[in-house]
Design a protein around this motif. Structure first.
Motif, PDB file in Angstrom:
ATOM      1  N   GLU A   1     -48.801  -4.854  30.945  1.00 49.64           N
ATOM      2  CA  GLU A   1     -49.633  -4.459  32.086  1.00 49.64           C
ATOM      3  C   GLU A   1     -50.923  -5.264  32.103  1.00 49.64           C
ATOM      4  O   GLU A   1     -51.364  -5.725  33.159  1.00 49.64           O
ATOM      5  N   LEU A   2     -51.534  -5.453  30.957  1.00 48.82           N
ATOM      6  CA  LEU A   2     -52.761  -6.251  30.868  1.00 48.82           C
ATOM      7  C   LEU A   2     -52.491  -7.697  31.287  1.00 48.82           C
ATOM      8  O   LEU A   2     -53.239  -8.272  32.080  1.00 48.82           O
ATOM      9  N   GLN A   3     -51.432  -8.278  30.770  1.00 48.23           N
ATOM     10  CA  GLN A   3     -51.100  -9.660  31.116  1.00 48.23           C
ATOM     11  C   GLN A   3     -50.825  -9.808  32.604  1.00 48.23           C
ATOM     12  O   GLN A   3     -51.284 -10.761  33.249  1.00 48.23           O
ATOM     13  N   SER A   4     -50.109  -8.867  33.171  1.00 41.76           N
ATOM     14  CA  SER A   4     -49.794  -8.908  34.597  1.00 41.76           C
ATOM     15  C   SER A   4     -51.055  -8.804  35.447  1.00 41.76           C
ATOM     16  O   SER A   4     -51.235  -9.559  36.415  1.00 41.76           O
ATOM     17  N   ALA A   5     -51.942  -7.877  35.083  1.00 40.46           N
ATOM     18  CA  ALA A   5     -53.179  -7.693  35.842  1.00 40.46           C
ATOM     19  C   ALA A   5     -54.070  -8.933  35.747  1.00 40.46           C
ATOM     20  O   ALA A   5     -54.676  -9.347  36.741  1.00 40.46           O
ATOM     21  N   LEU A   6     -54.146  -9.536  34.574  1.00 42.04           N
ATOM     22  CA  LEU A   6     -54.962 -10.744  34.416  1.00 42.04           C
ATOM     23  C   LEU A   6     -54.374 -11.926  35.187  1.00 42.04           C
ATOM     24  O   LEU A   6     -55.110 -12.722  35.784  1.00 42.04           O
ATOM     25  N   ASN A   7     -53.049 -12.049  35.174  1.00 41.45           N
ATOM     26  CA  ASN A   7     -52.409 -13.116  35.947  1.00 41.45           C
ATOM     27  C   ASN A   7     -52.654 -12.931  37.444  1.00 41.45           C
ATOM     28  O   ASN A   7     -52.938 -13.899  38.157  1.00 41.45           O
ATOM     29  N   THR A   8     -52.554 -11.700  37.918  1.00 38.40           N
ATOM     30  CA  THR A   8     -52.807 -11.420  39.324  1.00 38.40           C
ATOM     31  C   THR A   8     -54.251 -11.750  39.680  1.00 38.40           C
ATOM     32  O   THR A   8     -54.512 -12.409  40.699  1.00 38.40           O
ATOM     33  N   ALA A   9     -55.189 -11.313  38.844  1.00 40.20           N
ATOM     34  CA  ALA A   9     -56.601 -11.600  39.102  1.00 40.20           C
ATOM     35  C   ALA A   9     -56.862 -13.108  39.097  1.00 40.20           C
ATOM     36  O   ALA A   9     -57.603 -13.621  39.935  1.00 40.20           O
ATOM     37  N   SER A  10     -56.241 -13.817  38.180  1.00 43.39           N
ATOM     38  CA  SER A  10     -56.412 -15.271  38.111  1.00 43.39           C
ATOM     39  C   SER A  10     -55.858 -15.943  39.361  1.00 43.39           C
ATOM     40  O   SER A  10     -56.498 -16.835  39.934  1.00 43.39           O
ATOM     41  N   ASP A  11     -54.682 -15.525  39.801  1.00 38.50           N
ATOM     42  CA  ASP A  11     -54.089 -16.108  41.012  1.00 38.50           C
ATOM     43  C   ASP A  11     -54.986 -15.880  42.224  1.00 38.50           C
ATOM     44  O   ASP A  11     -55.194 -16.787  43.032  1.00 38.50           O
ATOM     45  N   ILE A  12     -55.511 -14.679  42.349  1.00 38.82           N
ATOM     46  CA  ILE A  12     -56.387 -14.369  43.479  1.00 38.82           C
ATOM     47  C   ILE A  12     -57.669 -15.185  43.394  1.00 38.82           C
ATOM     48  O   ILE A  12     -58.127 -15.756  44.388  1.00 38.82           O
ATOM     49  N   ALA A  13     -58.249 -15.273  42.211  1.00 33.27           N
ATOM     50  CA  ALA A  13     -59.515 -15.999  42.039  1.00 33.27           C
ATOM     51  C   ALA A  13     -59.362 -17.475  42.369  1.00 33.27           C
ATOM     52  O   ALA A  13     -60.238 -18.070  43.005  1.00 33.27           O
TER      53      ALA A  13
END
Length: 103
Positions: free
Chosen positions: A8-20
């Motif tokens: 869940e942490l990895q997924s959330a960080l990947n999503t945040a990175s993609d958006i950023a």
């Protein structure tokens, strides 16, 4: 910490990175900023869950159990070898009382 918490942490960080990385540097839209904020909150919650397995009691059986109010009391200390877990200490107290013949 469980594997699901880590994923869940990895997924959330990947999503945040993609958006950023897809933000328009000149003028990010409010919708994009809200999406990034939601992803970062999700990552923060997931990171908090990683340390949730380590409870205040230090007890492997009851990591999230209540802390014995006598733990750390200088005037009435717990016997040597007792931990901070109220549930385990209460079990020890009851067993000691039964050995002495009390109910």
């Amino acid at each position: 910490m469980s594997y699901a918490d880590l994923r869940e942490l990895q997924s959330a960080l990947n999503t945040a990175s993609d958006i950023a990385f897809s933000l328009d540097a000149a003028a990010p839209s409010p919708h994009e900023a809200d999406q990034l904020l939601d992803a970062l909150r999700r990552a923060l919650a997931a990171a908090g869950a990683l340390g949730a397995g380590i409870g205040a009691t230090g007890c492997a059986e009851h990591p999230k159990g209540p802390v014995d109010p006598l733990a750390g009391d200088r005037e009435d200390p717990l016997p040597p070898g007792w931990g901070r877990c109220l549930l385990c200490n209460d079990r020890r107290r009851r067993a000691g009382a039964q050995r002495r013949g009390w109910r």
